[in-house]
Scaffold this active site. Structure first.
Site, PDB file in Angstrom:
ATOM      1  N   ASP A 179      33.413  20.929  45.219  1.00  0.00           N
ATOM      2  CA  ASP A 179      33.781  19.626  45.765  1.00  0.00           C
ATOM      3  C   ASP A 179      35.050  19.784  46.593  1.00  0.00           C
ATOM      4  OD1 ASP A 179      35.761  19.884  43.752  1.00  0.00           O
ATOM      5  OD2 ASP A 179      34.476  18.830  42.333  1.00  0.00           O
ATOM      6  N   ASP A 191      38.626  18.041  47.077  1.00  0.00           N
ATOM      7  CA  ASP A 191      39.634  17.087  46.618  1.00  0.00           C
ATOM      8  C   ASP A 191      40.728  16.945  47.670  1.00  0.00           C
ATOM      9  OD1 ASP A 191      38.277  16.711  44.262  1.00  0.00           O
ATOM     10  OD2 ASP A 191      39.419  18.232  43.168  1.00  0.00           O
ATOM     11  N   ASP A 233      48.323  23.411  37.654  1.00  0.00           N
ATOM     12  CA  ASP A 233      48.229  24.354  36.546  1.00  0.00           C
ATOM     13  C   ASP A 233      48.479  25.804  36.936  1.00  0.00           C
ATOM     14  OD1 ASP A 233      45.898  24.472  38.012  1.00  0.00           O
ATOM     15  OD2 ASP A 233      44.571  23.898  36.367  1.00  0.00           O
TER      16      ASP A 233
END
Length: 445
Positions: free
Chosen positions: A57, A59, A151
């Protein structure tokens, strides 16, 4: 925040082409840019495009607030509790658009508060549990702050639509070149505030064939027990994603070596170590092979292949030979669900489908048996057939049975099951107004 300037790769210095980006993502970024906002492609999509992979996808991130995004896009829906996100709906795609965010901790918020009053944790933008797990993170920030709160370094890269450059604040480009997964900041702190990041590190390492950086791996070994502090539903979702990412064999090995698997599923982990032939490893290999061949592996099939033998071992331990197969299976599933209670939340709909898949295994041993077409017409038959195929791959005596059902299956029409999401939950909602009972209607008249 950080003294080092970002690394900026101009268009001539990188390989990310706009032709590889979703047209809808480009339209969204162009509209934001043309209205005076910064717009970037962020996260895993930038990482994947730079190493030649196709993103799952696309983002996006911007300095526009959710309210400003809502005004700009008629096809926008705002979602989320922990942080407000904009979903931009297109006919064939839904894009996730977030406002740049900042990280931090409660002490940092209190230092920046000029009122001199204590900030109740329930009213702050950033909330943590008593164990230090991050519950809410809802502060808008700059592109740099947004990158540093992510992260891993390889997930912090952004593609700026204004000049088509790649912006790197954390060293992600260098780590991509070295093929390593490195946490941003102190790994102990990052895994403590969100233990699920440990599973994400494992998934990325297995999926990309990258190694986990030494200090990050040591932090996982020191914090793996904290994984049980995560939400059971979220933990189940992350495990399913990890095992269906196409590299279940490597991921399962890392989960086991790190201690994460034993912390989440202690009984299953002990059983798998004692199991002759290492059934979980064979299950992971079969899942990877199926996905590489382009087959769909539903969540229920994953659970049946991975846990089927273990559930049957529970049944044999609880009941003597000769006990009804259905009674044994029902009790074993109940015992299994009791084992994982508080660690993993498996939706009831998924559990019931798993039960049907396991029960069909006994009936499918008999060929042809009574009315085999009724068996093949069952909604769970395709998944039961896949489980039988997995069993036959380890037991040659089942091959004849498998081939018989494989020939019968395509000749029988079956009811189409409701579409499910990755967790096995129904995507459709029950619609329509409830009908009033005749009894109530007669009483009212």
């Amino acid at each position: 925040m950080h003294n080092n300037p970002p690394v900026i790769l101009k268009r001539s210095s990188h390989t990310l082409s706009r032709t590889l980006i979703s047209p809808n993502a480009l339209k969204t970024m162009y509209r934001l840019r043309d209205n005076g906002f910064m717009a970037c492609l962020v996260g895993g999509s930038v990482r994947d495009l730079l190493i030649g992979r196709t993103p799952k996808d696309f983002d996006l991130a911007t300095n526009a607030t959710p309210a400003e995004i809502k005004k700009l896009f008629r096809n926008c829906r705002l979602v989320g509790r922990r942080f407000r996100l904009a979903h931009i709906h297109f006919k064939d795609e839904i894009l996730e658009l977030a406002t740049f965010r900042k990280g931090g901790d409660q002490a940092e918020l209190e230092e920046n508060d000029d009122s001199g009053e204590d900030l109740p944790e329930t009213h702050s933008h950033l909330q943590k549990s008593d164990e230090g797990v991050l519950l809410r993170d809802n502060l808008f920030g700059t592109p740099e702050e947004d990158a540093w709160r992510r992260d891993f370094t390889v997930n912090s890269l952004s593609y700026n639509i204004a000049d088509f450059s790649i912006i790197d604040y954390t060293g992600g480009i260098e780590d991509l070149g070295k093929r390593i997964i490195r946490t941003i900041g102190d790994p102990d702190a990052r895994f403590s505030e969100d233990p699920v990041r440990m599973i994400r590190a494992v998934r990325l390492s297995a999926q990309l064939d990258f190694s986990i950086e030494h200090h990050s791996w040591e932090a996982i070994l020191g914090n793996f027990k904290r994984i049980t502090l995560s939400s059971p539903a979220r933990l189940f979702d992350e495990l399913v994603k990890t095992l269906l990412a196409g590299s279940a064999s490597t991921a399962l090995e890392l989960l086991s070596t790190s201690g994460i698997l034993g912390a989440i599923l202690p009984e299953f982990s002990c059983w798998s170590l004692e199991k002759e032939g290492n059934s979980p490893s064979k299950a992971a290999e079969w899942i990877d092979k199926s996905l590489s061949e382009g087959k769909s592996v539903p969540t229920t099939t994953l659970l049946a292949v991975l846990f089927g033998d273990y559930i049957q071992s529970i049944a044999k331990r609880l009941f003597p030979a000769g006990t009804s197969y259905q009674s044994m299976t029902d009790a074993a599933i109940a015992a299994f669900m009791n084992e994982i209670a508080g660690q993993l939340f498996i939706p009831q709909r998924t559990v019931m489908r798993l039960r049907e898949i396991l029960l069909l295994q006994q009936r499918m041993q008999k060929i042809p048996g009574k009315k085999p077409e009724n068996v093949a017409a069952r909604a769970a038959f395709p998944e039961a057939l896949e489980l039988l195929a997995f069993r036959a791959s380890n037991d040659k005596t089942l091959e004849r049975t498998l081939h018989w059902w494989q020939r019968l299956g395509p000749t029988v029409e079956r009811a189409q099951p409701e579409a499910e999401n990755q967790n096995g939950q129904s995507k459709s909602k029950r619609g329509g107004r409830r009908r009033r009972s005749k009894r109530r209607t007669n009483q009212e008249s």
